[in-house]
Design a protein around this motif. Structure first.
Motif, PDB file in Angstrom:
ATOM      1  N   ARG A  24       6.152   2.521  34.653  1.00 33.14           N
ATOM      2  CA  ARG A  24       6.548   4.038  35.047  1.00 33.14           C
ATOM      3  C   ARG A  24       7.056   4.572  33.957  1.00 33.14           C
ATOM      4  O   ARG A  24       8.191   5.039  34.432  1.00 33.14           O
ATOM      5  CB  ARG A  24       7.816   3.206  36.168  1.00 33.14           C
ATOM      6  N   ASN A  25       6.435   4.595  32.954  1.00 30.48           N
ATOM      7  CA  ASN A  25       6.979   5.947  31.684  1.00 30.48           C
ATOM      8  C   ASN A  25       8.728   5.361  31.644  1.00 30.48           C
ATOM      9  O   ASN A  25       9.719   6.842  31.999  1.00 30.48           O
ATOM     10  CB  ASN A  25       6.568   7.256  32.065  1.00 30.48           C
ATOM     11  N   PRO A  26       9.492   4.341  31.918  1.00 33.27           N
ATOM     12  CA  PRO A  26      11.005   4.108  31.094  1.00 33.27           C
ATOM     13  C   PRO A  26      11.028   4.672  29.452  1.00 33.27           C
ATOM     14  O   PRO A  26      10.276   5.483  28.644  1.00 33.27           O
ATOM     15  CB  PRO A  26      11.059   3.318  31.166  1.00 33.27           C
ATOM     16  N   LEU A  27      12.377   5.658  29.742  1.00 36.57           N
ATOM     17  CA  LEU A  27      12.555   6.299  28.600  1.00 36.57           C
ATOM     18  C   LEU A  27      13.747   5.471  28.358  1.00 36.57           C
ATOM     19  O   LEU A  27      14.274   5.915  26.466  1.00 36.57           O
ATOM     20  CB  LEU A  27      13.767   7.742  28.872  1.00 36.57           C
ATOM     21  N   THR A  28      14.199   4.023  27.567  1.00 39.62           N
ATOM     22  CA  THR A  28      14.765   3.339  27.159  1.00 39.62           C
ATOM     23  C   THR A  28      14.065   2.176  26.346  1.00 39.62           C
ATOM     24  O   THR A  28      13.101   1.371  27.900  1.00 39.62           O
ATOM     25  CB  THR A  28      16.128   2.856  27.537  1.00 39.62           C
ATOM     26  N   GLY A  29      14.365   0.688  25.786  1.00 39.91           N
ATOM     27  CA  GLY A  29      13.636  -0.105  25.560  1.00 39.91           C
ATOM     28  C   GLY A  29      12.105  -0.124  25.419  1.00 39.91           C
ATOM     29  O   GLY A  29      11.336  -0.778  24.859  1.00 39.91           O
ATOM     30  N   ASN A  30      12.128   1.077  24.418  1.00 39.59           N
ATOM     31  CA  ASN A  30      10.518   1.646  23.828  1.00 39.59           C
ATOM     32  C   ASN A  30      10.904   2.656  22.610  1.00 39.59           C
ATOM     33  O   ASN A  30      11.736   2.678  22.513  1.00 39.59           O
ATOM     34  CB  ASN A  30      10.170   1.893  24.871  1.00 39.59           C
ATOM     35  N   THR A  31       9.560   3.363  22.148  1.00 44.10           N
ATOM     36  CA  THR A  31       9.937   4.210  21.507  1.00 44.10           C
ATOM     37  C   THR A  31       9.661   5.259  22.288  1.00 44.10           C
ATOM     38  O   THR A  31       9.404   6.148  20.683  1.00 44.10           O
ATOM     39  CB  THR A  31       8.362   3.984  20.439  1.00 44.10           C
ATOM     40  N   ALA A  32       9.642   5.617  23.381  1.00 47.17           N
ATOM     41  CA  ALA A  32       9.825   7.023  23.668  1.00 47.17           C
ATOM     42  C   ALA A  32      11.139   7.941  22.722  1.00 47.17           C
ATOM     43  O   ALA A  32      10.481   9.292  22.591  1.00 47.17           O
ATOM     44  CB  ALA A  32      10.637   6.702  25.105  1.00 47.17           C
ATOM     45  N   VAL A  33      11.928   8.228  22.646  1.00 43.77           N
ATOM     46  CA  VAL A  33      13.049   8.350  22.157  1.00 43.77           C
ATOM     47  C   VAL A  33      12.721   8.794  21.136  1.00 43.77           C
ATOM     48  O   VAL A  33      12.469  10.623  20.884  1.00 43.77           O
ATOM     49  CB  VAL A  33      15.202   8.369  22.397  1.00 43.77           C
ATOM     50  N   PRO A  34      12.367   8.334  20.123  1.00 44.40           N
ATOM     51  CA  PRO A  34      11.799   8.423  18.374  1.00 44.40           C
ATOM     52  C   PRO A  34      10.322   9.634  18.510  1.00 44.40           C
ATOM     53  O   PRO A  34      10.243  10.512  17.497  1.00 44.40           O
ATOM     54  CB  PRO A  34      12.164   7.264  17.581  1.00 44.40           C
ATOM     55  N   GLU A  35       9.408   9.166  19.671  1.00 47.64           N
ATOM     56  CA  GLU A  35       8.469   9.779  19.717  1.00 47.64           C
ATOM     57  C   GLU A  35       8.542  11.139  19.546  1.00 47.64           C
ATOM     58  O   GLU A  35       7.805  12.419  20.013  1.00 47.64           O
ATOM     59  CB  GLU A  35       8.075   8.308  20.956  1.00 47.64           C
ATOM     60  N   LEU A  36       9.492  11.582  21.583  1.00 45.74           N
ATOM     61  CA  LEU A  36       9.556  12.526  21.718  1.00 45.74           C
ATOM     62  C   LEU A  36      10.353  13.262  20.633  1.00 45.74           C
ATOM     63  O   LEU A  36      10.135  14.646  20.493  1.00 45.74           O
ATOM     64  CB  LEU A  36      10.803  12.531  23.151  1.00 45.74           C
ATOM     65  N   LEU A  37      11.322  12.959  20.215  1.00 44.42           N
ATOM     66  CA  LEU A  37      12.037  14.057  18.925  1.00 44.42           C
ATOM     67  C   LEU A  37      11.367  14.576  18.197  1.00 44.42           C
ATOM     68  O   LEU A  37      11.169  15.482  17.862  1.00 44.42           O
ATOM     69  CB  LEU A  37      13.500  12.773  18.541  1.00 44.42           C
ATOM     70  N   ALA A  38       9.836  12.817  17.062  1.00 39.93           N
ATOM     71  CA  ALA A  38       8.524  13.648  16.747  1.00 39.93           C
ATOM     72  C   ALA A  38       7.922  15.033  16.851  1.00 39.93           C
ATOM     73  O   ALA A  38       8.392  15.852  16.036  1.00 39.93           O
ATOM     74  CB  ALA A  38       8.309  12.582  16.025  1.00 39.93           C
ATOM     75  N   ALA A  39       7.979  14.854  17.908  1.00 38.13           N
ATOM     76  CA  ALA A  39       6.971  15.492  18.612  1.00 38.13           C
ATOM     77  C   ALA A  39       7.778  16.756  18.310  1.00 38.13           C
ATOM     78  O   ALA A  39       6.885  18.231  18.220  1.00 38.13           O
ATOM     79  CB  ALA A  39       6.355  15.283  19.965  1.00 38.13           C
TER      80      ALA A  39
END
Length: 265
Positions: A24-39
């Motif tokens: 369900r697309n969590p924002l922690t425990g994965n690479t969500a934040v660094p990928e969003l910041l890079a984008a």
């Protein structure tokens, strides 16, 4: 770990899809934040991008924090000071990056936006909801607080009383309630969500990009500055705008009764 974020560009519009649907697309425990910041960094540097749509893959927009990651944090294996630093170096960079991004961002909320998922939607400029969307500022339900800026964002969108109600109860509201509370701009049938978001993005993208970016900056600065300060900033931005090629093209097109063609100059 597979990439969390799908980035696609169509014309002047970039779509960012949160893509871990099995969780369900969590924002922690994965690479969500660094990928969003890079984008966000790439978008900020790319003059061809005039609008952004953020949505989720699968049935959810975002479930927020990963519960298993929370279990590790509460186990005693990680110090409170380290958790504090993890927030500051991690998810707390996201509201600052989206706040400072001058390209308009539309959240196309396709399903539940829970906890940090709701707060990410609030970091966007405009929110459109599917009729299947649900919203909850649910941190109290797991014994924590909005650690990602939600306590600053939510009251500015729906007012202090309703923000307090959502934050203190952790209750979930449906899309129609979100519309009545001004949390979203509109609610559309689920199949029409992305077409509606793209149609709005295109209506933004046809305008002079410098004028749109500077207007967003003024709206953001107005949230925390005095009127006289904002007027001074507006005068500076206006002086820059009057000297652009797109402003000259807009005036000429108006006088010549023809559609304008803006190239970002």
């Amino acid at each position: 770990m597979a990439d969390f974020l799908i980035c696609e560009q169509r014309g002047h519009v970039v779509t960012l899809t949160l893509n871990q649907p099995e969780k369900r697309n969590p924002l922690t425990g994965n690479t969500a934040v660094p990928e969003l910041l890079a984008a966000i960094d790439r978008i900020a540097a790319d003059a061809s991008v005039r609008a952004v749509v953020i949505t989720g893959a699968g049935p959810a927009f975002s479930s927020g924090g990963d519960i298993k990651a929370m279990q590790h944090q509460s186990s005693g294996a990680v110090s409170g000071l380290q958790i504090r630093q993890d927030y500051r170096a991690g998810i707390q960079r996201l509201p600052l990056a989206l706040f400072n991004l001058e390209v308009p961002v539309i959240a196309a909320v396709n399903g539940p936006a829970i906890g940090a998922g709701l707060d990410v939607a609030c970091m966007c400029d405009i929110r459109i909801a599917s009729e299947q969307a649900k919203f909850a500022e649910s941190f109290v339900k797991v014994g924590i607080i909005p650690g990602d800026g939600g306590a600053w964002l939510l009251p500015r969108i729906i007012g202090l009383s309703r923000a307090a109600e959502l934050s203190f109860t952790g209750q979930t509201i449906d899309a129609q309630t979100a519309l009545a509370w001004n949390l979203v701009s509109r609610v559309v049938p689920h199949a029409e969500l992305l077409p509606a978001a793209y149609e709005l993005a295109e209506r933004i993208a046809v305008n002079p990009p410098h004028a749109v970016r500077l207007t967003k900056r003024l709206l953001r600065e107005a949230l925390h500055t005095r009127l006289d300060t904002l007027l001074e900033l507006s005068a500076t931005f206006q002086a820059l705008s009057h000297q652009t090629a797109d402003h000259r093209e807009a005036v000429a097109a108006f006088l010549e009764k023809r559609p304008p063609q803006f190239n970002g100059g």
